[in-house]
Design an enzyme around this catalytic site. Structure first.
Site, PDB file in Angstrom:
ATOM      1  N   ASP A  60       0.883  -1.168   0.000  1.00 47.29           N
ATOM      2  CA  ASP A  60       0.000   0.000   0.000  1.00 47.29           C
ATOM      3  C   ASP A  60       0.916   1.211   0.000  1.00 47.29           C
ATOM      4  O   ASP A  60       1.667   1.428   0.958  1.00 47.29           O
ATOM      5  CB  ASP A  60      -0.883  -0.014   1.260  1.00 47.29           C
ATOM      6  CG  ASP A  60      -1.843   1.175   1.299  1.00 47.29           C
ATOM      7  OD1 ASP A  60      -1.584   2.195   0.630  1.00 47.29           O
ATOM      8  OD2 ASP A  60      -2.860   1.065   2.007  1.00 47.29           O
ATOM      9  N   ASN A  87       2.701   2.521 -10.768  1.00 46.48           N
ATOM     10  CA  ASN A  87       1.422   2.557 -11.498  1.00 46.48           C
ATOM     11  C   ASN A  87       0.231   2.862 -10.601  1.00 46.48           C
ATOM     12  O   ASN A  87      -0.774   3.413 -11.068  1.00 46.48           O
ATOM     13  CB  ASN A  87       1.227   1.207 -12.196  1.00 46.48           C
ATOM     14  CG  ASN A  87      -0.209   0.984 -12.629  1.00 46.48           C
ATOM     15  OD1 ASN A  87      -0.648   1.488 -13.668  1.00 46.48           O
ATOM     16  ND2 ASN A  87      -0.984   0.247 -11.820  1.00 46.48           N
ATOM     17  N   TYR A 191      -7.551  15.200  -9.470  1.00 45.28           N
ATOM     18  CA  TYR A 191      -6.744  14.176 -10.144  1.00 45.28           C
ATOM     19  C   TYR A 191      -5.630  14.839 -10.963  1.00 45.28           C
ATOM     20  O   TYR A 191      -4.466  14.437 -10.904  1.00 45.28           O
ATOM     21  CB  TYR A 191      -7.663  13.344 -11.047  1.00 45.28           C
ATOM     22  CG  TYR A 191      -6.951  12.269 -11.831  1.00 45.28           C
ATOM     23  CD1 TYR A 191      -6.542  11.091 -11.214  1.00 45.28           C
ATOM     24  CD2 TYR A 191      -6.698  12.421 -13.199  1.00 45.28           C
ATOM     25  CE1 TYR A 191      -5.889  10.095 -11.927  1.00 45.28           C
ATOM     26  CE2 TYR A 191      -6.049  11.428 -13.924  1.00 45.28           C
ATOM     27  CZ  TYR A 191      -5.653  10.269 -13.293  1.00 45.28           C
ATOM     28  OH  TYR A 191      -5.007   9.282 -14.006  1.00 45.28           O
TER      29      TYR A 191
HETATM   30  P1  NDP Z   1      -7.585   0.882 -11.780  1.00 37.53           P
HETATM   31  O1  NDP Z   1      -8.510   1.605 -10.872  1.00 37.53           O
HETATM   32  O2  NDP Z   1      -8.093  -0.216 -12.625  1.00 37.53           O
HETATM   33  O3  NDP Z   1      -6.344   0.319 -10.936  1.00 37.53           O
HETATM   34  C1  NDP Z   1      -5.687   1.116  -9.998  1.00 37.53           C
HETATM   35  C2  NDP Z   1      -4.767   0.224  -9.200  1.00 37.53           C
HETATM   36  O4  NDP Z   1      -4.090   1.037  -8.208  1.00 37.53           O
HETATM   37  C3  NDP Z   1      -5.534  -0.857  -8.424  1.00 37.53           C
HETATM   38  O5  NDP Z   1      -4.753  -2.028  -8.371  1.00 37.53           O
HETATM   39  C4  NDP Z   1      -5.652  -0.240  -7.043  1.00 37.53           C
HETATM   40  O6  NDP Z   1      -5.839  -1.187  -5.998  1.00 37.53           O
HETATM   41  C5  NDP Z   1      -4.295   0.411  -6.964  1.00 37.53           C
HETATM   42  N1  NDP Z   1      -4.191   1.347  -5.825  1.00 37.53           N
HETATM   43  C6  NDP Z   1      -4.971   2.387  -5.512  1.00 37.53           C
HETATM   44  N2  NDP Z   1      -4.557   2.952  -4.371  1.00 37.53           N
HETATM   45  C7  NDP Z   1      -3.462   2.255  -3.963  1.00 37.53           C
HETATM   46  C8  NDP Z   1      -2.583   2.331  -2.867  1.00 37.53           C
HETATM   47  N3  NDP Z   1      -2.743   3.242  -1.902  1.00 37.53           N
HETATM   48  N4  NDP Z   1      -1.549   1.453  -2.782  1.00 37.53           N
HETATM   49  C9  NDP Z   1      -1.370   0.520  -3.726  1.00 37.53           C
HETATM   50  N5  NDP Z   1      -2.190   0.368  -4.782  1.00 37.53           N
HETATM   51  C10 NDP Z   1      -3.221   1.233  -4.893  1.00 37.53           C
HETATM   52  O7  NDP Z   1      -6.919   2.021 -12.660  1.00 37.53           O
HETATM   53  P2  NDP Z   1      -6.085   1.969 -14.040  1.00 37.53           P
HETATM   54  O8  NDP Z   1      -5.498   0.640 -14.228  1.00 37.53           O
HETATM   55  O9  NDP Z   1      -6.926   2.552 -15.082  1.00 37.53           O
HETATM   56  O10 NDP Z   1      -4.943   3.033 -13.692  1.00 37.53           O
HETATM   57  C11 NDP Z   1      -3.576   2.670 -13.533  1.00 37.53           C
HETATM   58  C12 NDP Z   1      -2.754   3.946 -13.607  1.00 37.53           C
HETATM   59  O11 NDP Z   1      -2.944   4.579 -14.876  1.00 37.53           O
HETATM   60  C13 NDP Z   1      -3.153   4.983 -12.563  1.00 37.53           C
HETATM   61  O12 NDP Z   1      -1.994   5.626 -12.063  1.00 37.53           O
HETATM   62  C14 NDP Z   1      -3.996   5.966 -13.362  1.00 37.53           C
HETATM   63  O13 NDP Z   1      -4.018   7.236 -12.788  1.00 37.53           O
HETATM   64  C15 NDP Z   1      -3.304   5.942 -14.703  1.00 37.53           C
HETATM   65  N6  NDP Z   1      -4.120   6.380 -15.822  1.00 37.53           N
HETATM   66  C16 NDP Z   1      -5.228   5.661 -16.196  1.00 37.53           C
HETATM   67  C17 NDP Z   1      -5.989   6.090 -17.276  1.00 37.53           C
HETATM   68  C18 NDP Z   1      -7.188   5.314 -17.753  1.00 37.53           C
HETATM   69  O14 NDP Z   1      -7.858   5.789 -18.693  1.00 37.53           O
HETATM   70  N7  NDP Z   1      -7.494   4.150 -17.211  1.00 37.53           N
HETATM   71  C19 NDP Z   1      -5.659   7.325 -18.019  1.00 37.53           C
HETATM   72  C20 NDP Z   1      -4.479   7.985 -17.534  1.00 37.53           C
HETATM   73  C21 NDP Z   1      -3.741   7.517 -16.483  1.00 37.53           C
HETATM   74  P3  NDP Z   1      -7.344  -1.617  -5.492  1.00 37.53           P
HETATM   75  O15 NDP Z   1      -7.831  -2.657  -6.449  1.00 37.53           O
HETATM   76  O16 NDP Z   1      -7.072  -2.146  -4.124  1.00 37.53           O
HETATM   77  O17 NDP Z   1      -8.174  -0.367  -5.508  1.00 37.53           O
END
Ligand code: NDP
Length: 274
Positions: A60, A87, A191
């Site tokens: 985390d 990520n 964001y």
């Molecule tokens: P998801 O919501 O599908 O996945 C986000 C991931 O981050 C999940 O595994 C979540 O865990 C994890 N997470 C959140 N908070 C924490 C924490 N405190 N510690 C560890 N893990 C954490 O999002 P995406 O896959 O779409 O996004 C991945 C990255 O890409 C992000 O940084 C996002 O900002 C960026 N991004 C995404 C875009 C999109 O269109 N999808 C566009 C631009 C950027 P849990 O399952 O427990 O919540």
């Protein structure tokens, strides 16, 4: 010793696709990490059923104990790590009614301060020829344009120090809670502001790495584009999470002794301006 890659927030979405890609292309051990152990183990099992072999560690990025436990594990078991993909991220839905000040605090808390904390622990144990990829967003570029000219100049200043960046993000949170963030030159996207933090942090980390005695460590950030995921939504985005993972994989797998890119922002495998 085997090479080691770590992807934060990789139990689903783009992070999971980055792990899947690394399992196929990276010559070494790949850590899928998740804040929720059960979700992480389920994701590992899913990849194992496809014939891939990721390792797992809880992480985390907002919990210092959790970060230190991963660091200790990597040091003890592998003597450090070679690839770090920051990520993990979070975004409120547009329809969320949580007060803006709280949205600012939680968005910056995970995306910026969490990434900063994970980086502060793990960058010092990255081995020579290491690769660091910070997953940012073009939301940071859009938000930057909405900041006042003074704020834009500070965020764009390539000599900005980490302390100042931290102060700016804290000021954003403070003013968001007062409802004066726009008056103070910040955008109205929690964001977007948090991802400005991630992008500018990347430039700072890359600059510091250039002064480091360890050889050939490259630090870059990227935007995956609008991808289908729990964060991006499932209907409107045209890209898949695997499409979004492509540029992160490209940067994570840059061959050894590549002098550049260093401290750049990438989209679709190409550097773009900030
Ligand atoms: P998801 O919501 O599908 O996945 C986000 C991931 O981050 C999940 O595994 C979540 O865990 C994890 N997470 C959140 N908070 C924490 C924490 N405190 N510690 C560890 N893990 C954490 O999002 P995406 O896959 O779409 O996004 C991945 C990255 O890409 C992000 O940084 C996002 O900002 C960026 N991004 C995404 C875009 C999109 O269109 N999808 C566009 C631009 C950027 P849990 O399952 O427990 O919540």
């Amino acid at each position: 010793m085997s090479r080691v890659a770590v992807v934060t927030g990789s139990n689903k979405g783009i992070g999971l696709e980055i792990v899947r890609g690394l399992c196929k292309q990276f010559d070494g051990i790949v850590y899928l990490t998740a804040r929720n152990e059960k979700l992480g183990q389920e994701a590992v099992q899913k990849l194992k059923s496809e014939g891939l072999n990721p390792s797992f560690h809880q992480l985390d990025i907002t919990n210092e104990q959790s970060i230190q436990a991963l660091k200790q594990h990597l040091q003890d078991k592998h003597g450090g790590l070679d690839v770090l993909v920051n990520n993990a991220g979070f975004a409120y839905k547009g329809t969320d009614t949580t007060p803006f000040g709280i949205q600012a605090e939680n968005s910056a808390g995970i995306n910026f301060f969490g990434t900063l904390a994970a980086s502060k622990a793990l960058l010092p144990i990255i081995k020579p020829h290491g690769r660091v990829v910070n997953v940012s967003s073009q939301g940071s570029n859009m938000s930057l344009k909405k900041c006042s000219p003074d704020r834009q100049a500070r965020f764009r200043d390539r000599s900005i120090q980490e302390e100042e960046l931290v102060k700016l993000l804290n000021k954003f949170i403070e003013t968001a809670k007062e409802g004066t963030n726009k008056k103070h030159g910040f955008s109205d996207s929690a964001y977007g502001m948090s991802k400005i933090g991630v992008t500018v942090l990347t430039f700072i980390q890359a600059r510091e790495m250039e002064k480091d005695s360890r050889e050939d460590i490259l630090v870059n950030c990227m935007c995956p584009g609008w991808c289908k995921s729990d964060m991006g939504g499932w209907e409107k985005p045209t890209k898949t999470a695997a499409d979004g993972a492509d540029t992160a994989l490209f940067l994570a797998l840059l061959p050894p002794n590549t002098k550049e890119p260093q401290g750049q922002f990438f989209y679709d495998r190409k550097p773009i301006p900030f």
